[in-house]
Design a protein around this motif. Structure first.
Motif, PDB file in Angstrom:
ATOM      1  N   SER A 127      40.528  33.510  33.971  1.00 61.81           N
ATOM      2  CA  SER A 127      39.604  32.404  34.184  1.00 61.81           C
ATOM      3  C   SER A 127      40.339  31.090  33.992  1.00 61.81           C
ATOM      4  CB  SER A 127      38.444  32.493  33.183  1.00 61.81           C
ATOM      5  OG  SER A 127      37.682  31.320  33.203  1.00 61.81           O
ATOM      6  N   LEU A 159      40.078  41.803  32.539  1.00 64.92           N
ATOM      7  CA  LEU A 159      39.850  40.363  32.644  1.00 64.92           C
ATOM      8  C   LEU A 159      40.617  39.668  31.538  1.00 64.92           C
ATOM      9  CD1 LEU A 159      35.971  40.232  33.170  1.00 64.92           C
ATOM     10  CD2 LEU A 159      37.712  39.959  34.934  1.00 64.92           C
ATOM     11  N   PHE A 199      35.976  33.471  38.080  1.00 67.64           N
ATOM     12  CA  PHE A 199      36.825  34.599  38.427  1.00 67.64           C
ATOM     13  C   PHE A 199      36.786  34.937  39.917  1.00 67.64           C
ATOM     14  CE2 PHE A 199      35.653  35.164  34.002  1.00 67.64           C
ATOM     15  CZ  PHE A 199      36.863  35.437  33.409  1.00 67.64           C
ATOM     16  N   ARG A 233      42.509  39.503  36.183  1.00 67.58           N
ATOM     17  CA  ARG A 233      42.075  38.187  36.627  1.00 67.58           C
ATOM     18  C   ARG A 233      41.994  37.256  35.429  1.00 67.58           C
ATOM     19  NH1 ARG A 233      38.391  38.929  41.324  1.00 67.58           N
ATOM     20  NH2 ARG A 233      38.814  40.977  42.142  1.00 67.58           N
ATOM     21  N   LEU A 245      30.944  38.848  38.708  1.00 66.89           N
ATOM     22  CA  LEU A 245      31.675  38.096  37.699  1.00 66.89           C
ATOM     23  C   LEU A 245      31.289  36.625  37.763  1.00 66.89           C
ATOM     24  CD1 LEU A 245      35.267  39.618  38.032  1.00 66.89           C
ATOM     25  CD2 LEU A 245      33.437  40.291  36.476  1.00 66.89           C
TER      26      LEU A 245
END
Length: 474
Positions: free
Chosen positions: A14, A160, A132, A12, A128
């Motif tokens: 941001s 991440l 996210f 993932r 999170l």
């Protein structure tokens, strides 16, 4: 041992722009009336008990009454034991690497253990930041769970990618804890949040001359008149209040008394990097206002930033790393003369020390990681000229010292203020960051007339290009 992944799309990222919040699902009837302490199976058993109780009353059968009481009390007893029972689930969260830069990913590993018996299957979700979205889900115990005398344990891992610097709050692990028969459940936080530090990326500049520097090859070493091995000059006797980190053990063994390293700026020239943190310089308001970026501060309120301030911070880190490699001790301060270590949530412990030595770049990255613009409450408080001038005078004591000013979009009057505060110094480098650098032409002209190396840039400019232009204008 194989470690189960969280999801197929576990990597993932941001978003570096606007923050967003995932739309919440509409509350169900059970959530509205707070009936979540029993599962669907538990409520089914309870409803069957209610029907059996009604039939026992209508038919007058005592054995049916016993069955009804059993069906009614069993889910309620399960909910009571779950509410007041002792769940011995322990969560250990680790990051690899411990401090990640914003151009790389980080692996988050969870080790969940349980002591004793009675741990039913759980659905876990790691919390999170809202950037996210929803955190990854896991099933406990996992298929690869291990057992031992200290209890069973399961390993989980996900990845991440952090696009924004700051201190992220990862966790806690939340679960719907249930009993072994699946009759009752309750939400539970199994641990406390963990801090993940996202470092800004450091751009390494080419080994060229320092703008405005006059010496052999533009290196700081040309300003040194003493050698680091001179114990008589570089050390002095220990005084009350000196930190233990300054004890020079070879000189102590030679003299027979405690000796500390002498703060001799003639031997190690200092470079003062002043990064403007004022909101008016980097965050335009009203018509044409630019988007506000949020810098995570762990569990505290995020700090504000902007594209222009991010460029200025990137420049401060790159220039500071370059000067540190050439032999300067770096002193990072803001527009009020305060050390960056003192105003940043990620500041290093030795806030009074210069950024020097082989770990100077890493320490500067850590100090700048959570730095944001000045809080809105302090926006109207103008910097005291006398205070800032005194701070610069204290930090810059020798002719070999340098001053680098990284400013936002300032006016000609503010430029005159900086000329008055800094005074007559030949070795001053100025970077002004504006959305349209053409608006700063009068300001740059003022600085250059004073003999400073000055250039205006925009957030799309490259640091290497700006540094090269500074060299041409000096």
């Amino acid at each position: 041992m194989s470690i189960p992944s969280a999801e197929p799309n576990e990597f993932r990222e941001s978003p570096s722009g606007n923050r967003w919040i995932a739309a919440e699902k509409p509350a169900t009837l059970r959530e509205k009336v707070h009936l979540g302490f029993l599962t669907a199976r538990g409520w089914g058993l309870f409803a069957a008990g209610a029907v059996a109780l009604l039939l026992a009353f209508l038919m007058g059968r005592r054995e049916l009454l016993a069955i009804a009481l059993f069906l009614l009390l069993t889910p309620l007893l399960a909910a009571f034991l779950l509410r007041f029972g002792n769940s011995e689930l322990a969560v250990t969260r680790t990051f690899n690497p411990q401090q990640a830069s914003t151009d790389s990913g980080v692996r988050v590993r969870l080790h969940i253990t349980h002591k004793g018996s009675g741990a039913g299957p759980l659905t876990l979700r790691d919390t999170l930041p809202e950037d996210f979205g929803a955190g990854p889900e896991f099933r406990y115990p996992s298929r690869t769970a291990t057992g031992g005398p200290e209890g069973s344990g399961s390993w989980y891992e996900y990845r991440l990618r952090l696009a924004t610097r700051g201190i992220y709050s990862i966790g806690p692990v939340r679960a719907q804890v249930g009993d072994v028969f699946g009759l009752a459940s309750r939400p539970s936080a199994l641990d406390a949040p963990s801090a993940l530090l996202a470092l800004p990326v450091c751009e390494m500049l080419e080994p060229t001359g320092i703008p405005g520097e006059h010496g052999s090859h533009g290196q700081a070493a040309s300003n040194r008149r003493l050698t680091p091995d001179s114990f008589e000059v570089m050390t002095r006797e220990y005084r009350p209040g000196d930190t233990v980190r300054r004890i020079h053990w070879p000189a102590t063994a030679r003299k027979g008394t405690l000796m500390v390293r002498q703060e001799d700026y003639r031997a190690t020239p200092r470079a003062v990097l002043m990064l403007d943190r004022s909101r008016t310089a980097f965050l335009a308001q009203g018509v044409g206002a630019e988007p506000v970026l949020k810098i995570p501060q762990f569990t505290s309120t995020p700090k504000d930033s902007s594209r222009r301030f991010e460029w200025g911070l990137h420049a401060a880190l790159g220039i500071g790393a370059y000067l540190a490699q050439t032999g300067f001790g770096i002193d990072l301060i803001d527009h009020r003369g305060t050390s960056i270590n003192a105003v940043s949530a990620s500041g290093t412990e030795d806030s009074a020390e210069l950024f020097a030595g082989p770990h100077a770049t890493a320490r500067m990255q850590q100090a700048l990681a959570a730095l944001g613009l000045e809080d809105a409450t302090g926006e109207r408080r103008e910097p005291a000229r006398a205070t800032l001038a005194a701070a610069l005078k204290e930090r810059m004591r020798e002719r070999g010292d340098r001053l680098v000013l990284i400013l936002g979009e300032i006016t000609e009057a503010q430029a005159d203020t900086w000329l008055e505060v800094v005074g007559a110094r030949s070795k001053v480098t100025v970077l002004c960051v504006a959305n349209r650098e053409g608006h700063l032409a009068p300001v740059i002209s003022r600085f250059r007339q004073a003999g400073w190396a000055a250039v205006a840039v925009n957030p799309k400019s490259t640091l290497a290009g700006a540094w090269a232009e500074l060299g041409r204008t000096s």
